[in-house]
Design a protein around this motif. Structure first.
Motif, mmCIF file in Angstrom:
data_model
loop_
_atom_site.group_PDB
_atom_site.id
_atom_site.type_symbol
_atom_site.label_atom_id
_atom_site.label_comp_id
_atom_site.label_asym_id
_atom_site.label_seq_id
_atom_site.Cartn_x
_atom_site.Cartn_y
_atom_site.Cartn_z
ATOM 1 N N LEU A 130 -6.250 1.581 1.653
ATOM 2 C CA LEU A 130 -5.032 1.419 2.450
ATOM 3 C C LEU A 130 -3.944 0.775 1.604
ATOM 4 C CD1 LEU A 130 -6.356 0.067 5.890
ATOM 5 C CD2 LEU A 130 -5.926 2.432 5.203
ATOM 6 N N ASP A 131 -2.757 1.382 1.607
ATOM 7 C CA ASP A 131 -1.639 0.751 0.910
ATOM 8 C C ASP A 131 -0.957 -0.246 1.861
ATOM 9 O OD1 ASP A 131 0.067 2.208 2.632
ATOM 10 O OD2 ASP A 131 0.526 3.716 1.111
ATOM 11 N N ASP A 132 0.078 -0.901 1.385
ATOM 12 C CA ASP A 132 0.741 -1.941 2.178
ATOM 13 C C ASP A 132 1.247 -1.417 3.517
ATOM 14 O OD1 ASP A 132 0.223 -3.706 0.139
ATOM 15 O OD2 ASP A 132 2.268 -3.718 -0.654
ATOM 16 N N GLU A 133 1.839 -0.219 3.521
ATOM 17 C CA GLU A 133 2.354 0.359 4.768
ATOM 18 C C GLU A 133 1.217 0.685 5.737
ATOM 19 O OE1 GLU A 133 4.805 1.676 7.757
ATOM 20 O OE2 GLU A 133 5.256 0.434 6.013
ATOM 21 N N ASP A 134 0.111 1.214 5.212
ATOM 22 C CA ASP A 134 -1.061 1.491 6.055
ATOM 23 C C ASP A 134 -1.587 0.195 6.687
ATOM 24 O OD1 ASP A 134 -1.064 4.209 5.362
ATOM 25 O OD2 ASP A 134 -2.521 3.927 3.741
ATOM 26 N N GLN A 135 -1.629 -0.866 5.882
ATOM 27 C CA GLN A 135 -2.125 -2.146 6.398
ATOM 28 C C GLN A 135 -1.222 -2.681 7.506
ATOM 29 O OE1 GLN A 135 -3.114 -4.969 3.231
ATOM 30 N NE2 GLN A 135 -3.511 -3.221 1.909
ATOM 31 N N ARG A 136 0.092 -2.540 7.325
ATOM 32 C CA ARG A 136 1.025 -2.989 8.356
ATOM 33 C C ARG A 136 0.818 -2.197 9.644
ATOM 34 N NH1 ARG A 136 4.736 -1.448 11.051
ATOM 35 N NH2 ARG A 136 5.087 0.501 9.949
ATOM 36 N N LEU A 137 0.675 -0.876 9.522
ATOM 37 C CA LEU A 137 0.456 -0.024 10.681
ATOM 38 C C LEU A 137 -0.855 -0.377 11.375
ATOM 39 C CD1 LEU A 137 1.247 2.362 12.470
ATOM 40 C CD2 LEU A 137 0.170 3.882 10.776
ATOM 41 N N LEU A 138 -1.912 -0.557 10.607
ATOM 42 C CA LEU A 138 -3.203 -0.928 11.176
ATOM 43 C C LEU A 138 -3.105 -2.253 11.931
ATOM 44 C CD1 LEU A 138 -6.257 -0.455 11.507
ATOM 45 C CD2 LEU A 138 -6.570 -1.622 9.307
ATOM 46 N N THR A 139 -2.463 -3.228 11.330
ATOM 47 C CA THR A 139 -2.290 -4.529 11.985
ATOM 48 C C THR A 139 -1.511 -4.383 13.277
ATOM 49 O OG1 THR A 139 -2.395 -5.652 9.851
ATOM 50 C CG2 THR A 139 -1.411 -6.880 11.671
ATOM 51 N N ASP A 140 -0.438 -3.596 13.252
ATOM 52 C CA ASP A 140 0.352 -3.376 14.470
ATOM 53 C C ASP A 140 -0.479 -2.711 15.565
ATOM 54 O OD1 ASP A 140 2.561 -4.486 13.236
ATOM 55 O OD2 ASP A 140 3.570 -2.568 12.869
ATOM 56 N N LEU A 141 -1.234 -1.685 15.221
ATOM 57 C CA LEU A 141 -2.059 -0.991 16.215
ATOM 58 C C LEU A 141 -3.119 -1.919 16.813
ATOM 59 C CD1 LEU A 141 -2.558 2.423 14.363
ATOM 60 C CD2 LEU A 141 -1.170 2.011 16.425
#
Length: 167
Positions: free
Chosen positions: A144-155
């Motif tokens: 997971l890149d930084d954007e993926d991690q942010r999206l995962l955290t948000d979800l």
């Protein structure tokens, strides 16, 4: 990460296909099963990184929490609230950290019923080394890149909010 060989197919997606055929829509089942499997993967990675430092993830989280405290001390009750743990679990974590010389308990200066917990110098050193270890493996979030991690955290935050973790 694991010594076992990877499967030639995704077993969760295969289960989802079978679920679709036999039960009905499989989206929720596949999502939950994936989260549970990822939890196992992350716990294994983080535990492996922390083990050489004599810490579990729960004890590591407690040290991190203490490091974030403005005064360097927190009441055990507040630790339980912030870590979202039962008071007995907090007591066990603090007992273990204290036995290892990483924290100390001190009386609250104005409330005799309250015990404060503060990190020792040895605890700060151990926290620094353990943090280097877990950040070095990106807490196990390979792929997971930084954007993926942010999206995962948000979800996941949406699920946590709906469950009443926070308002």
């Amino acid at each position: 990460m694991s010594a076992r060989r990877p499967l030639p197919f995704d077993p969760i997606m295969r289960a989802a296909q079978l679920w679709d055929e036999r039960v009905g829509p499989s989206g929720t089942m596949a999502a939950v099963t994936s989260v549970m499997r990822v939890q196992q993967i992350l716990l294994s990675a983080v535990d492996s990184a922390l083990r050489p430092h004599g810490l579990t993830f729960a004890r590591y989280e407690a040290l991190v929490l203490l490091s974030f405290a403005r005064t360097g001390k927190l009441p055990m009750r507040v630790m339980g609230e912030r870590l979202q743990l039962h008071p007995t679990s907090v007591t066990n974590i603090v007992d273990r950290l204290q036995a290892d010389g990483l924290v100390r308990r001190t009386p609250h200066p104005t409330d005799r019923r309250t015990t404060l917990v503060e990190m020792t110098a040895e605890g700060a050193d151990r926290l620094e080394a353990a943090t280097a270890a877990v950040t070095g493996i990106r807490f196990g979030l390979a792929g997971l890149d930084d954007e993926d991690q942010r999206l995962l955290t948000d979800l996941l935050s949406r699920v946590r909010r709906a469950a009443g973790d926070f308002t």
